[in-house]
Design an enzyme around this catalytic site. Structure first.
Site, short mmCIF file in Angstrom:
data_model
loop_
_atom_site.label_atom_id
_atom_site.label_comp_id
_atom_site.label_asym_id
_atom_site.label_seq_id
_atom_site.Cartn_x
_atom_site.Cartn_y
_atom_site.Cartn_z
N LEU A 23 -4.05 2.58 -7.34
CA LEU A 23 -3.07 2.72 -6.24
C LEU A 23 -3.00 1.45 -5.42
O LEU A 23 -1.95 1.12 -4.87
CB LEU A 23 -3.48 3.89 -5.34
CG LEU A 23 -3.35 5.29 -5.92
CD1 LEU A 23 -4.10 6.28 -5.05
CD2 LEU A 23 -1.89 5.68 -6.05
N GLY A 24 -4.12 0.77 -5.34
CA GLY A 24 -4.13 -0.46 -4.55
C GLY A 24 -5.52 -1.07 -4.54
O GLY A 24 -6.50 -0.41 -4.90
N GLY A 26 -8.03 -3.78 -2.04
CA GLY A 26 -8.15 -4.46 -0.75
C GLY A 26 -9.23 -5.52 -0.88
O GLY A 26 -9.54 -5.95 -2.00
N VAL A 31 -8.72 1.40 -5.21
CA VAL A 31 -8.36 2.79 -4.92
C VAL A 31 -7.57 3.35 -6.10
O VAL A 31 -6.59 2.75 -6.55
CB VAL A 31 -7.55 2.90 -3.61
CG1 VAL A 31 -7.20 4.34 -3.30
CG2 VAL A 31 -8.34 2.29 -2.45
N LYS A 46 -11.38 5.99 -3.14
CA LYS A 46 -11.66 4.59 -2.80
C LYS A 46 -13.04 4.25 -3.33
O LYS A 46 -14.03 4.87 -2.92
CB LYS A 46 -11.57 4.41 -1.27
CG LYS A 46 -11.87 2.99 -0.79
CD LYS A 46 -11.51 2.83 0.70
CE LYS A 46 -11.87 1.45 1.21
NZ LYS A 46 -11.38 1.19 2.58
N ASP A 138 -7.75 -3.62 12.21
CA ASP A 138 -7.13 -4.24 11.03
C ASP A 138 -5.78 -3.59 10.71
O ASP A 138 -5.47 -3.35 9.55
CB ASP A 138 -8.09 -4.17 9.83
CG ASP A 138 -7.74 -5.19 8.74
OD1 ASP A 138 -7.01 -6.16 9.03
OD2 ASP A 138 -8.21 -5.00 7.60
N LYS A 140 -2.13 -3.49 9.83
CA LYS A 140 -1.18 -4.39 9.15
C LYS A 140 -0.43 -3.54 8.13
O LYS A 140 -0.88 -2.43 7.78
CB LYS A 140 -1.92 -5.55 8.48
CG LYS A 140 -3.03 -5.12 7.51
CD LYS A 140 -3.68 -6.31 6.87
CE LYS A 140 -4.90 -5.91 6.07
NZ LYS A 140 -5.53 -7.04 5.37
N ASN A 143 -2.17 -1.59 5.39
CA ASN A 143 -3.04 -0.46 5.74
C ASN A 143 -2.25 0.71 6.33
O ASN A 143 -2.83 1.62 6.91
CB ASN A 143 -4.14 -0.92 6.71
CG ASN A 143 -5.19 -1.77 6.01
OD1 ASN A 143 -5.37 -1.68 4.79
ND2 ASN A 143 -5.88 -2.61 6.77
N ASP A 159 -7.87 2.65 6.05
CA ASP A 159 -8.81 1.51 6.02
C ASP A 159 -9.52 1.29 7.36
O ASP A 159 -9.12 0.44 8.16
CB ASP A 159 -8.08 0.24 5.57
CG ASP A 159 -9.07 -0.86 5.21
OD1 ASP A 159 -10.28 -0.65 5.40
OD2 ASP A 159 -8.62 -1.92 4.76
N THR A 179 -7.14 -9.79 10.22
CA THR A 179 -6.37 -10.49 9.22
C THR A 179 -5.49 -11.52 9.91
O THR A 179 -4.78 -11.18 10.85
CB THR A 179 -5.49 -9.47 8.45
OG1 THR A 179 -6.35 -8.49 7.86
CG2 THR A 179 -4.68 -10.15 7.36
#
Ligand code: ADP
Ligand code: MG
Length: 254
Positions: A23-24, A26, A31, A46, A138, A140, A143, A159, A179
């Site tokens: 799914l992604g 980081g 994940v 995760k 964090d 952004k 997230n 996150d 970030t």
């Protein structure tokens, strides 16, 4: 090589079918989608390698403590947790609609009308966190995840890897983190920070949603460098590729 070392906890394998679909990713985690074998419900898992977070175990335990304590429609919440010798597996709500970041890339930008309801979602989540003395640190577009694929999907904050639980209402945090592009100046200055950093990040997010780019992208960022010794010089700035966008008629050759 790292994947080979990974032994999925047998209890996790017993209860969930883990999809190959990522799914992604980081800075610390991969994940994947997974399905509860009993209910058929889909979740996200995760996967955090213990080797990757060595020396930063405190961050993971804070992330878990927060995930266990929160419950809000605009925050990704915890379902299940497993641990093996090499990794930690955090099963959470699946946000099927993906990252605000990807949607922003697809759409270019949002109208104020569309942005307003999404920004309210983010603020509801942030207000809940702040009420519970949690600073996210964090925020952004990577997230912020859409709950589903519908046009009116709500946003969920995820996150909590850099988040902090304040010990008292006036505790001041010092560690620089976050970030670039979204981090508040007081974090970089290391003069102490707290809940307001999340509102700064939100300001950058809203700007980015409406304009399609961050206010500190590349060229401008180099001009607005706080440390004057690191700031771009006029000669350096003139060489920046951004000027290839300029109307050439106005450039006087010297
Ligand atoms: P890291 O701490 O390594 O940044 P994240 O928790 O931000 O890890 O997850 C990394 C990426 O995985 C996210 O940016 C998102 O694309 C995807 N992701 C994370 N959680 C979920 C979820 N619950 N549902 C869908 N995708 C997710
Ligand atoms: Mg992340």
């Amino acid at each position: 090589k790292d994947e080979e070392d990974f032994v999925i906890p047998s209890e996790l394998e017993k209860n969930y079918e883990i999809s190959k679909k990522v799914l992604g990713t980081g800075s610390f985690a991969v994940v994947k989608e997974c399905t509860n074998k009993q209910t058929g419900e889909n979740y996200a898992v995760k996967i955090i390698s213990k080797r990757v977070i060595r020396g930063k175990e405190q961050m993971l335990s804070t992330e878990l403590e927060i995930l266990k304590s929160i419950k809000h429609p605009n925050l990704v919440s915890l379902y299940d947790l497993y641990e093996s010798k090499n990794g930690v597996y955090i099963v959470t709500d699946l946000a099927k609609g993906g990252e605000l970041f990807s949607q922003l890339l697809l759409k270019g930008s949002y109208t104020e009308r569309d942005a307003a309801s999404l920004v309210r979602n983010i603020l509801e989540g942030v207000a809940y966190l702040h009420d519970h003395e949690i600073v996210h640190r964090d925020l952004k577009p990577e997230n912020l995840l859409f709950k589903d694929e519908s046009d009116d999907a709500i946003l969920m904050i995820t996150d909590f890897g850099l988040s902090k639980i304040l010990k008292s209402q006036d505790e001041i945090l010092m560690t620089a983190c976050g970030t670039p592009g979204y981090v508040a100046p007081e974090v970089l200055l290391q003069i102490g920070h707290g809940k307001p950093v999340d509102l700064w990040s939100l300001g950058i997010i809203v700007y980015t949603m409406l304009c399609g780019y961050t206010p500190f992208y590349d060229f401008i960022d180099n001009l607005l460098t706080y440390d004057s010794s690191k700031r771009i010089t006029a000669r350096e700035a003139l060489k920046h590729p951004w000027f290839s966008k300029a109307n050439n008629v106005n450039i006087i050759e010297t």
